[in-house]
Design a protein around this motif. Sequence first.
Motif, PDB file in Angstrom:
ATOM      1  N   GLY A  98       0.781  -1.227   0.000  1.00 18.26           N
ATOM      2  CA  GLY A  98       0.000   0.000   0.000  1.00 18.26           C
ATOM      3  C   GLY A  98       0.813   1.276   0.000  1.00 18.26           C
ATOM      4  N   VAL A  99       2.160   1.154  -0.080  1.00 18.63           N
ATOM      5  CA  VAL A  99       3.016   2.340  -0.100  1.00 18.63           C
ATOM      6  C   VAL A  99       3.525   2.510  -1.528  1.00 18.63           C
ATOM      7  CG1 VAL A  99       5.182   3.321   0.766  1.00 18.63           C
ATOM      8  CG2 VAL A  99       3.715   2.008   2.298  1.00 18.63           C
ATOM      9  N   THR A 100       3.569   3.730  -2.030  1.00 20.68           N
ATOM     10  CA  THR A 100       4.130   3.924  -3.367  1.00 20.68           C
ATOM     11  C   THR A 100       5.632   4.169  -3.263  1.00 20.68           C
ATOM     12  OG1 THR A 100       3.628   6.269  -3.276  1.00 20.68           O
ATOM     13  CG2 THR A 100       1.983   4.854  -4.313  1.00 20.68           C
ATOM     14  N   TYR A 101       6.346   3.717  -4.275  1.00 16.17           N
ATOM     15  CA  TYR A 101       7.800   3.806  -4.286  1.00 16.17           C
ATOM     16  C   TYR A 101       8.301   4.430  -5.577  1.00 16.17           C
ATOM     17  CZ  TYR A 101       8.242   0.623  -0.304  1.00 16.17           C
ATOM     18  OH  TYR A 101       8.190   0.065   0.934  1.00 16.17           O
ATOM     19  N   ASP A 102       9.419   5.132  -5.464  1.00 13.17           N
ATOM     20  CA  ASP A 102      10.232   5.490  -6.628  1.00 13.17           C
ATOM     21  C   ASP A 102      11.500   4.650  -6.557  1.00 13.17           C
ATOM     22  OD1 ASP A 102       8.479   7.584  -7.253  1.00 13.17           O
ATOM     23  OD2 ASP A 102       9.569   8.963  -5.955  1.00 13.17           O
ATOM     24  N   PHE A 103      12.054   4.359  -7.712  1.00 19.26           N
ATOM     25  CA  PHE A 103      13.325   3.626  -7.766  1.00 19.26           C
ATOM     26  C   PHE A 103      14.317   4.421  -8.592  1.00 19.26           C
ATOM     27  CE2 PHE A 103       9.995   0.498  -7.293  1.00 19.26           C
ATOM     28  CZ  PHE A 103      10.485  -0.308  -6.277  1.00 19.26           C
ATOM     29  N   ARG A 104      15.601   4.239  -8.292  1.00 18.54           N
ATOM     30  CA  ARG A 104      16.613   4.810  -9.171  1.00 18.54           C
ATOM     31  C   ARG A 104      17.828   3.885  -9.173  1.00 18.54           C
ATOM     32  NH1 ARG A 104      18.542  10.192  -5.765  1.00 18.54           N
ATOM     33  NH2 ARG A 104      19.733   9.112  -4.170  1.00 18.54           N
ATOM     34  N   VAL A 105      18.632   4.038 -10.200  1.00 17.92           N
ATOM     35  CA  VAL A 105      19.793   3.179 -10.399  1.00 17.92           C
ATOM     36  C   VAL A 105      21.036   4.061 -10.325  1.00 17.92           C
ATOM     37  CG1 VAL A 105      20.922   1.602 -12.004  1.00 17.92           C
ATOM     38  CG2 VAL A 105      18.423   1.691 -11.891  1.00 17.92           C
ATOM     39  N   ILE A 106      22.071   3.571  -9.646  1.00 14.77           N
ATOM     40  CA  ILE A 106      23.328   4.308  -9.535  1.00 14.77           C
ATOM     41  C   ILE A 106      24.458   3.400 -10.009  1.00 14.77           C
ATOM     42  CG2 ILE A 106      24.931   5.453  -7.946  1.00 14.77           C
ATOM     43  CD1 ILE A 106      22.595   6.043  -6.133  1.00 14.77           C
TER      44      ILE A 106
ATOM     45  N   VAL B 248      28.370   2.406 -10.012  1.00 15.42           N
ATOM     46  CA  VAL B 248      29.456   2.519  -9.039  1.00 15.42           C
ATOM     47  C   VAL B 248      30.759   2.161  -9.739  1.00 15.42           C
ATOM     48  CG1 VAL B 248      30.304   1.712  -6.805  1.00 15.42           C
ATOM     49  CG2 VAL B 248      27.849   1.776  -7.236  1.00 15.42           C
ATOM     50  N   ASN B 249      31.811   2.945  -9.489  1.00 14.56           N
ATOM     51  CA  ASN B 249      33.138   2.530  -9.949  1.00 14.56           C
ATOM     52  C   ASN B 249      34.120   2.709  -8.799  1.00 14.56           C
ATOM     53  OD1 ASN B 249      33.902   5.236  -9.842  1.00 14.56           O
ATOM     54  ND2 ASN B 249      33.830   5.549 -12.045  1.00 14.56           N
ATOM     55  N   ASP B 250      35.403   2.557  -9.108  1.00 20.25           N
ATOM     56  CA  ASP B 250      36.404   2.588  -8.029  1.00 20.25           C
ATOM     57  C   ASP B 250      36.475   3.933  -7.327  1.00 20.25           C
ATOM     58  OD1 ASP B 250      36.949   0.024  -8.642  1.00 20.25           O
ATOM     59  OD2 ASP B 250      38.729   0.438  -9.835  1.00 20.25           O
ATOM     60  N   TYR B 251      35.946   4.978  -7.956  1.00 24.97           N
ATOM     61  CA  TYR B 251      35.963   6.294  -7.318  1.00 24.97           C
ATOM     62  C   TYR B 251      34.749   6.496  -6.433  1.00 24.97           C
ATOM     63  CZ  TYR B 251      39.782   7.753 -10.332  1.00 24.97           C
ATOM     64  OH  TYR B 251      40.988   7.866 -10.948  1.00 24.97           O
ATOM     65  N   GLY B 252      33.800   5.564  -6.513  1.00 26.01           N
ATOM     66  CA  GLY B 252      32.614   5.733  -5.672  1.00 26.01           C
ATOM     67  C   GLY B 252      31.359   5.745  -6.513  1.00 26.01           C
ATOM     68  N   TYR B 253      30.337   6.330  -5.962  1.00 24.11           N
ATOM     69  CA  TYR B 253      29.023   6.301  -6.583  1.00 24.11           C
ATOM     70  C   TYR B 253      28.917   7.383  -7.636  1.00 24.11           C
ATOM     71  CZ  TYR B 253      27.100   3.055  -3.202  1.00 24.11           C
ATOM     72  OH  TYR B 253      26.829   1.936  -2.480  1.00 24.11           O
ATOM     73  N   GLY B 254      28.293   7.040  -8.748  1.00 27.61           N
ATOM     74  CA  GLY B 254      28.012   8.038  -9.766  1.00 27.61           C
ATOM     75  C   GLY B 254      26.795   8.852  -9.361  1.00 27.61           C
ATOM     76  N   SER B 255      26.384   9.737 -10.244  1.00 30.95           N
ATOM     77  CA  SER B 255      25.159  10.483  -9.993  1.00 30.95           C
ATOM     78  C   SER B 255      23.977   9.537 -10.217  1.00 30.95           C
ATOM     79  CB  SER B 255      25.047  11.655 -10.955  1.00 30.95           C
ATOM     80  OG  SER B 255      26.228  12.417 -10.880  1.00 30.95           O
ATOM     81  N   PRO B 256      22.977   9.627  -9.378  1.00 29.87           N
ATOM     82  CA  PRO B 256      21.849   8.718  -9.542  1.00 29.87           C
ATOM     83  C   PRO B 256      21.100   8.987 -10.841  1.00 29.87           C
ATOM     84  CG  PRO B 256      21.584  10.142  -7.615  1.00 29.87           C
ATOM     85  CD  PRO B 256      22.849  10.537  -8.262  1.00 29.87           C
ATOM     86  N   SER B 257      20.458   7.954 -11.347  1.00 32.13           N
ATOM     87  CA  SER B 257      19.576   8.165 -12.496  1.00 32.13           C
ATOM     88  C   SER B 257      18.376   8.983 -12.039  1.00 32.13           C
ATOM     89  CB  SER B 257      19.074   6.801 -13.011  1.00 32.13           C
ATOM     90  OG  SER B 257      18.136   6.253 -12.099  1.00 32.13           O
ATOM     91  N   ALA B 258      17.615   9.464 -12.996  1.00 34.52           N
ATOM     92  CA  ALA B 258      16.345  10.090 -12.643  1.00 34.52           C
ATOM     93  C   ALA B 258      15.459   9.032 -12.010  1.00 34.52           C
ATOM     94  CB  ALA B 258      15.696  10.643 -13.914  1.00 34.52           C
ATOM     95  N   PRO B 259      14.604   9.417 -11.074  1.00 39.07           N
ATOM     96  CA  PRO B 259      13.728   8.416 -10.462  1.00 39.07           C
ATOM     97  C   PRO B 259      12.785   7.811 -11.498  1.00 39.07           C
ATOM     98  CG  PRO B 259      13.673  10.466  -9.228  1.00 39.07           C
ATOM     99  CD  PRO B 259      14.414  10.744 -10.494  1.00 39.07           C
ATOM    100  N   SER B 260      12.449   6.571 -11.262  1.00 44.67           N
ATOM    101  CA  SER B 260      11.490   5.890 -12.137  1.00 44.67           C
ATOM    102  C   SER B 260      10.110   6.451 -11.896  1.00 44.67           C
ATOM    103  CB  SER B 260      11.459   4.421 -11.751  1.00 44.67           C
ATOM    104  OG  SER B 260      10.865   4.301 -10.469  1.00 44.67           O
ATOM    105  N   PRO B 261       9.173   6.094 -12.774  1.00 47.02           N
ATOM    106  CA  PRO B 261       7.774   6.385 -12.439  1.00 47.02           C
ATOM    107  C   PRO B 261       7.408   5.674 -11.131  1.00 47.02           C
ATOM    108  CG  PRO B 261       8.024   5.586 -14.703  1.00 47.02           C
ATOM    109  CD  PRO B 261       9.352   5.429 -14.047  1.00 47.02           C
ATOM    110  N   THR B 262       6.514   6.276 -10.395  1.00 50.13           N
ATOM    111  CA  THR B 262       6.160   5.743  -9.083  1.00 50.13           C
ATOM    112  C   THR B 262       5.356   4.444  -9.207  1.00 50.13           C
ATOM    113  OG1 THR B 262       6.157   7.961  -8.212  1.00 50.13           O
ATOM    114  CG2 THR B 262       4.943   6.338  -6.953  1.00 50.13           C
ATOM    115  N   ILE B 263       5.678   3.497  -8.354  1.00 50.34           N
ATOM    116  CA  ILE B 263       5.010   2.188  -8.341  1.00 50.34           C
ATOM    117  C   ILE B 263       4.423   1.976  -6.956  1.00 50.34           C
ATOM    118  CG2 ILE B 263       5.490  -0.292  -8.289  1.00 50.34           C
ATOM    119  CD1 ILE B 263       5.675   0.569 -11.038  1.00 50.34           C
ATOM    120  N   SER B 264       3.223   1.443  -6.884  1.00 55.23           N
ATOM    121  CA  SER B 264       2.710   1.145  -5.546  1.00 55.23           C
ATOM    122  C   SER B 264       2.910  -0.330  -5.240  1.00 55.23           C
ATOM    123  CB  SER B 264       1.235   1.514  -5.451  1.00 55.23           C
ATOM    124  OG  SER B 264       0.527   0.883  -6.474  1.00 55.23           O
ATOM    125  N   GLY B 265       3.309  -0.607  -4.012  1.00 55.70           N
ATOM    126  CA  GLY B 265       3.631  -1.951  -3.573  1.00 55.70           C
ATOM    127  C   GLY B 265       2.362  -2.778  -3.384  1.00 55.70           C
TER     128      GLY B 265
END
Length: 191
Positions: free
Chosen positions: A164-172, A174-191
Amino acid sequence: PSAPSYIHFSELTTTSVNVSWGEPKQANGIIEGYRLVYEPCTPVDGVSKIVTVDVKGSSPLWMKIKDLADGVTYNFRIRAKTLTYGPEVEANITTGPGEGEPFISRYGSALTLHWTSGDQGRAPITRYVIEARPSDEGLWDILIKEIPKEVTSYTLNLEMLREGVTYDFRVIAVNDYGYGSPSAPSPTISG
């Protein structure tokens, strides 16, 4: 302070870009903030609008710029501030269709995120991370940590999420320097 160590662009679209930068090699004091200035290299509709954004504090070292014109080359300059501003680092970026936000396909209680591999930055991508954000809390949390770099989709079970909770997802990436900038959030999905 010395100039910021780099400028990096990611999540480029026709009207927006995520700008990230590195801390100066020599802070020479406590960094109080950064000044980001950007303008089109050629006037847009006869206007050359210079935008100045002051970022307070030493983090975060990225900012989403959203008011750009399509197909225009912009000059970005950024410098760090201690008591005074140091020298700037600059780079140009041309807007256009870039890597997109993750898109989601859903089948029953299985949810698959698909993405494109983005700009790898200064070192090859070693893995991807998926983050989820429940709409009621607004905080991003790592959901899946170790996704091999060859993979550009991931299926997860909705039972991992609260009902019953809606979620956004994003993908990041990673390389040896650390985390890249996150992708734009996905369309919202409800669980």
